[in-house]
Design a protein around this motif. Sequence first.
Motif, PDB file in Angstrom:
ATOM      1  N   ALA A 125     -25.550  -6.808  21.276  1.00  0.00           N
ATOM      2  CA  ALA A 125     -25.203  -5.607  22.163  1.00  0.00           C
ATOM      3  C   ALA A 125     -25.613  -5.686  23.659  1.00  0.00           C
ATOM      4  O   ALA A 125     -26.980  -5.913  24.014  1.00  0.00           O
ATOM      5  CB  ALA A 125     -24.931  -4.663  21.514  1.00  0.00           C
ATOM      6  N   THR A 127     -24.393  -2.878  25.458  1.00  0.00           N
ATOM      7  CA  THR A 127     -24.167  -1.526  25.618  1.00  0.00           C
ATOM      8  C   THR A 127     -24.117  -0.780  24.462  1.00  0.00           C
ATOM      9  O   THR A 127     -23.420  -1.175  23.483  1.00  0.00           O
ATOM     10  CB  THR A 127     -22.659  -1.279  26.329  1.00  0.00           C
ATOM     11  N   VAL A 129     -23.312   2.989  22.635  1.00  0.00           N
ATOM     12  CA  VAL A 129     -22.321   4.193  22.741  1.00  0.00           C
ATOM     13  C   VAL A 129     -22.606   5.481  21.871  1.00  0.00           C
ATOM     14  O   VAL A 129     -22.790   4.985  20.775  1.00  0.00           O
ATOM     15  CB  VAL A 129     -20.757   3.608  22.613  1.00  0.00           C
ATOM     16  N   CYS A 151     -26.198   2.448  28.383  1.00  0.00           N
ATOM     17  CA  CYS A 151     -25.577   3.396  27.498  1.00  0.00           C
ATOM     18  C   CYS A 151     -24.455   4.333  28.082  1.00  0.00           C
ATOM     19  O   CYS A 151     -24.567   4.794  29.431  1.00  0.00           O
ATOM     20  CB  CYS A 151     -26.771   4.273  27.352  1.00  0.00           C
ATOM     21  N   VAL A 192     -15.514   1.327  21.692  1.00  0.00           N
ATOM     22  CA  VAL A 192     -16.528   0.687  20.986  1.00  0.00           C
ATOM     23  C   VAL A 192     -15.828  -0.643  20.363  1.00  0.00           C
ATOM     24  O   VAL A 192     -16.489  -1.624  20.171  1.00  0.00           O
ATOM     25  CB  VAL A 192     -16.997   1.193  19.775  1.00  0.00           C
ATOM     26  N   GLN A 194     -14.284  -2.641  22.683  1.00  0.00           N
ATOM     27  CA  GLN A 194     -14.877  -3.524  23.815  1.00  0.00           C
ATOM     28  C   GLN A 194     -15.976  -4.594  22.955  1.00  0.00           C
ATOM     29  O   GLN A 194     -16.807  -3.913  22.523  1.00  0.00           O
ATOM     30  CB  GLN A 194     -14.771  -2.792  25.096  1.00  0.00           C
ATOM     31  N   ARG A 197     -20.091  -3.780  22.617  1.00  0.00           N
ATOM     32  CA  ARG A 197     -20.645  -2.336  22.528  1.00  0.00           C
ATOM     33  C   ARG A 197     -21.012  -1.984  21.110  1.00  0.00           C
ATOM     34  O   ARG A 197     -20.149  -2.438  20.111  1.00  0.00           O
ATOM     35  CB  ARG A 197     -19.552  -1.314  23.251  1.00  0.00           C
ATOM     36  N   TYR A 198     -21.847  -1.298  20.849  1.00  0.00           N
ATOM     37  CA  TYR A 198     -22.334  -1.029  19.636  1.00  0.00           C
ATOM     38  C   TYR A 198     -22.629   0.525  19.449  1.00  0.00           C
ATOM     39  O   TYR A 198     -23.080   1.242  20.233  1.00  0.00           O
ATOM     40  CB  TYR A 198     -23.780  -1.441  19.653  1.00  0.00           C
TER      41      TYR A 198
END
Length: 386
Positions: A125, A127, A129, A151, A192, A194, A197-198
């Motif tokens: 990842a 990013t 979230v 983040c 998430v 997208q 994104r994690y």
Amino acid sequence: MVTSRSLHCLRCARPAEGFDGCRTCAAEGIGVNTMPPLADLGGADLSRYPGGPWGLPSALPVSGPPVTLGEGNTPLIRLRNDPDADGAGGPAGEVWLKYEGGNPTGSHKDRAMAVGVAAAVAAGADTVVAASSGNAGAAAAAYAARAGLRCVVFTNEAVPAGLRAQIDALGAERVVHPGSTAARNAAMARAVEQPGRYPLTSYSAPSPGGNPYANEGYKSVAYELARDLAGRRLDTVVVPTSRADLLAGIGRGFRELAAAGLIGREPRLVAAEPAAAAPFTAALRRPDRAGQERTRVTADGRTVAFSLGEERPCWQGLDALWRSGGTAVAVDDEAIMAEHRRLAAEGLILEPSSAVASVVARAEARTPGALVVAIGTATGLKGLVG
């Protein structure tokens, strides 16, 4: 990388993927997290355990370089036995406070976010979230910065100024979503989807709890208590409870310790909740487990314990209480603030959500010879900023 320890539903045992809980149980209206198998601690030596989530890396479902800011090894402080401070004559046993405000960003969330961000790195990842009322967002921002990840934190307008400032200072993108928690979580769910994104926190309904890999970091609270109280009988651990990530994680840690013969018995767990939002207390008043699983209350978000409050009990929290012979206790705002002041008189500034646990712990310690630990989840210093 994330290891092959597959996730499974704790209630129905079905294998699962993703971080939105068990979909089969959710269809029944029951929020259940999916978790990896318990770790085997056979051969571990607690006297040499250095503390923190990474002190026993084989107990975590993540391999690869740790992401750490030195979390864990928080102070264990004995509280005063002051008979004049409560009308029942004061505790006859001992009350100790595990002060999680001693973590790098000032809360227990650091234990989870250290592991969760490491899992995000392993998953490739870019990013992370989180949806948060404050402490989880601050911890997510700090550990993402440590790992060099972007983040995004979804918050609402009620987040205290000190926590907003902390999240911003750590470089996170703070998305303020007005309205209900459900609307905020829906925005996170869209985010998430997208690529890259994690998710580090819960975003589905009914809430199953947070990221199951991250939550394994909470087991280290149990490991540290067993190490620091070696040779003593720990009777009860009282945990401030909302989605029960911390409660369930501590329970899992004690189960692993007992299975490996590192402790003689698991302590009783007690969920401490604000009276304005106490689904576990309401659930355990019901006579049968099926009814307890399906309990729903109307949560009043106006409690001073702002970081606590759910409408439904997450199943793994109920399971931790069932297994340990524990219970849940609701505390009103007047008692919470009285305890907040009492702790300050002992030199401890904790957020009101932490004081919920020490109120209950003092009551639990009225049995002569009892040894009770309250988990003080976060510092109150953040509330003094702004």
